[in-house]
Write a protein that holds these residues in place. Sequence first.
Motif, PDB file in Angstrom:
ATOM      1  N   SER A  91    -130.614  38.337 -55.009  1.00  0.00           N
ATOM      2  CA  SER A  91    -132.072  37.523 -55.158  1.00  0.00           C
ATOM      3  C   SER A  91    -133.013  38.158 -54.213  1.00  0.00           C
ATOM      4  CB  SER A  91    -132.041  36.573 -54.577  1.00  0.00           C
ATOM      5  OG  SER A  91    -131.596  35.891 -56.217  1.00  0.00           O
ATOM      6  N   ASN A  92    -131.894  38.585 -52.924  1.00  0.00           N
ATOM      7  CA  ASN A  92    -133.132  39.894 -51.872  1.00  0.00           C
ATOM      8  C   ASN A  92    -134.148  41.416 -52.196  1.00  0.00           C
ATOM      9  OD1 ASN A  92    -132.484  38.197 -49.827  1.00  0.00           O
ATOM     10  ND2 ASN A  92    -131.211  38.458 -50.317  1.00  0.00           N
TER      11      ASN A  92
ATOM     12  N   HIS B  78    -130.969  26.310 -49.251  1.00  0.00           N
ATOM     13  CA  HIS B  78    -130.728  27.545 -49.437  1.00  0.00           C
ATOM     14  C   HIS B  78    -129.007  27.687 -50.065  1.00  0.00           C
ATOM     15  CE1 HIS B  78    -131.631  27.084 -45.472  1.00  0.00           C
ATOM     16  NE2 HIS B  78    -130.881  25.855 -45.000  1.00  0.00           N
ATOM     17  N   TYR B  92    -129.907  33.572 -49.866  1.00  0.00           N
ATOM     18  CA  TYR B  92    -130.530  33.701 -49.640  1.00  0.00           C
ATOM     19  C   TYR B  92    -131.233  31.769 -48.927  1.00  0.00           C
ATOM     20  CZ  TYR B  92    -131.117  32.143 -54.128  1.00  0.00           C
ATOM     21  OH  TYR B  92    -131.661  31.506 -55.522  1.00  0.00           O
ATOM     22  N   THR B  93    -132.420  32.032 -48.112  1.00  0.00           N
ATOM     23  CA  THR B  93    -132.862  31.232 -47.384  1.00  0.00           C
ATOM     24  C   THR B  93    -134.082  31.138 -49.068  1.00  0.00           C
ATOM     25  OG1 THR B  93    -131.980  30.090 -45.854  1.00  0.00           O
ATOM     26  CG2 THR B  93    -134.277  29.340 -47.146  1.00  0.00           C
ATOM     27  N   LEU B  94    -134.949  29.955 -49.429  1.00  0.00           N
ATOM     28  CA  LEU B  94    -135.850  29.153 -50.130  1.00  0.00           C
ATOM     29  C   LEU B  94    -136.572  29.020 -49.415  1.00  0.00           C
ATOM     30  CD1 LEU B  94    -135.166  28.767 -54.415  1.00  0.00           C
ATOM     31  CD2 LEU B  94    -136.419  30.209 -53.403  1.00  0.00           C
ATOM     32  N   LYS B 116    -142.876  29.516 -52.566  1.00  0.00           N
ATOM     33  CA  LYS B 116    -141.372  29.975 -52.175  1.00  0.00           C
ATOM     34  C   LYS B 116    -140.768  31.250 -52.210  1.00  0.00           C
ATOM     35  CE  LYS B 116    -139.409  25.741 -53.179  1.00  0.00           C
ATOM     36  NZ  LYS B 116    -138.110  24.477 -53.591  1.00  0.00           N
ATOM     37  N   VAL B 118    -138.297  34.445 -50.525  1.00  0.00           N
ATOM     38  CA  VAL B 118    -136.877  34.705 -50.863  1.00  0.00           C
ATOM     39  C   VAL B 118    -136.773  35.056 -49.439  1.00  0.00           C
ATOM     40  CG1 VAL B 118    -134.560  36.080 -51.459  1.00  0.00           C
ATOM     41  CG2 VAL B 118    -135.969  34.151 -52.878  1.00  0.00           C
ATOM     42  N   GLU B 119    -135.759  34.034 -48.591  1.00  0.00           N
ATOM     43  CA  GLU B 119    -135.643  34.826 -47.479  1.00  0.00           C
ATOM     44  C   GLU B 119    -133.712  35.361 -47.111  1.00  0.00           C
ATOM     45  OE1 GLU B 119    -137.770  33.792 -43.181  1.00  0.00           O
ATOM     46  OE2 GLU B 119    -137.726  32.144 -44.597  1.00  0.00           O
ATOM     47  N   ASN B 155    -138.063  39.713 -57.089  1.00  0.00           N
ATOM     48  CA  ASN B 155    -136.877  39.835 -57.069  1.00  0.00           C
ATOM     49  C   ASN B 155    -137.298  40.184 -59.184  1.00  0.00           C
ATOM     50  OD1 ASN B 155    -136.805  37.388 -57.872  1.00  0.00           O
ATOM     51  ND2 ASN B 155    -135.552  37.051 -56.670  1.00  0.00           N
ATOM     52  N   GLN B 159    -138.494  35.514 -58.997  1.00  0.00           N
ATOM     53  CA  GLN B 159    -138.824  34.879 -57.183  1.00  0.00           C
ATOM     54  C   GLN B 159    -139.586  36.028 -56.293  1.00  0.00           C
ATOM     55  OE1 GLN B 159    -135.007  33.501 -56.669  1.00  0.00           O
ATOM     56  NE2 GLN B 159    -135.478  31.944 -56.686  1.00  0.00           N
ATOM     57  N   SER B 161    -139.741  37.595 -53.120  1.00  0.00           N
ATOM     58  CA  SER B 161    -139.077  38.059 -51.792  1.00  0.00           C
ATOM     59  C   SER B 161    -139.519  38.701 -50.796  1.00  0.00           C
ATOM     60  CB  SER B 161    -137.501  38.460 -52.499  1.00  0.00           C
ATOM     61  OG  SER B 161    -136.834  38.758 -51.536  1.00  0.00           O
TER      62      SER B 161
END
Lengths: 195, 202
Positions: A91-92, B78, B92-94, B116, B118-119, B155, B159, B161
């Motif tokens: 998802s990154n 997470h 990843y973390t939202l 939100k 993505v990290e 992505n 989402q 990112s």
Amino acid sequence: MNRAIKPSLLVCLVLSLFAAGAWPAGATTYWGGEASAIKDAYYDGSVASYGWGSIFDSGRSNWGGISSKVSIGKTTSTANYPDKYYVGQTSNANLWGFAPAYKKDANGNIVLADVNYDTWLYCTVSAYENTIKLNQPGGLTTSQTISSVTTHEIGHTLSLGHSPSSETSVMVSAGATNFSPTNYDKTELKSKWGN
Amino acid sequence: MKRWVYYIGFFATAIMIVIAFFGQGSVKTTSENGSSNPIREVSIPASYKAFDSLGTLEQDADLIIVGTPLLDFEQREHVATYYDDGTLQDFYTLTEIRISKIMKKPTDFPVTDRIKAVEPVGLITESDKLQTKVKADHYSELKADKKYVMFLKKNTFGQYSLINMNNGKFNLDGTDVSDLTQDGESGIKMKLKQQIESKFGL
């Protein structure tokens, strides 16, 4: 100068470099790593599903013939903790791959290892199909990007860290411009494992 | 040689050893129920598409914003995914962000002040039942209540990112020390930040 002071100063200098993390490892090798760089890799079913088997084969063989202490074979068994290769999804956005290392803790649990400080039990390599196909560096084909990414990630399993972007290296973290180990990479590999 | 040179070398060595001991190599653990003990951290080597100039970074981003994360890291969502054999595939973390300014957006971007993102960092529970903070390539997460300019891209799951790792987000109010000290190579982060502040009037 006092004869006792000169050796003391040398010891102080050496310990200073050690504490600062600058010695004895090379600039782009991890202090941590597996016990041996003569090892096998297991291909998860995802590799065949995406048809990337030959590219991973090339990624492994790219690191052969450089040092007599480095060789990555292929195994069809997961016994004895071979490295494991996968093709997956992330998802990154723009992330092409990663290579975590694992260790066995004091209680026998297999957990993520610190690449710089731990002795690793094995590594995994993930190449992300969804991002590689969409986000190639300028001028590279999908196949070239996959080749660069797999060689790069497999290099991590040999305790090679990221090279400065100023170097001509397959191990730069940012971008994919080389598809096989360069002279810089070969020198780093030999500094870690020997000739 | 004078004795003072010896003493300086000795104390410098002692200081460096202390710094190294409390530095990156230390491992702290926490229990799964979220007790106050520090969390084990592991940085995973990663390869990614990177940009060292504002022009290419701006071009690749779908969304460029100034915003502030709303929640502390531990309170965020997470996510980790695994292959069929249980091996870690992705994490990843939202991070929910309150948007204060938009500098670039897609034409279909909704009217909203929340997003939100993505990290490439997350919390996972490992086989020893302890939590580990995993991060891609030494990424340092956005901190709650601090202001950043962020470069985001959709992505393949729709989402937004963060892109360009630590060089895709820039603390604007000087309150995130970890962000300011992530300029690991050739001052790229500082150079980008200066270009961003100049171009967008931040």
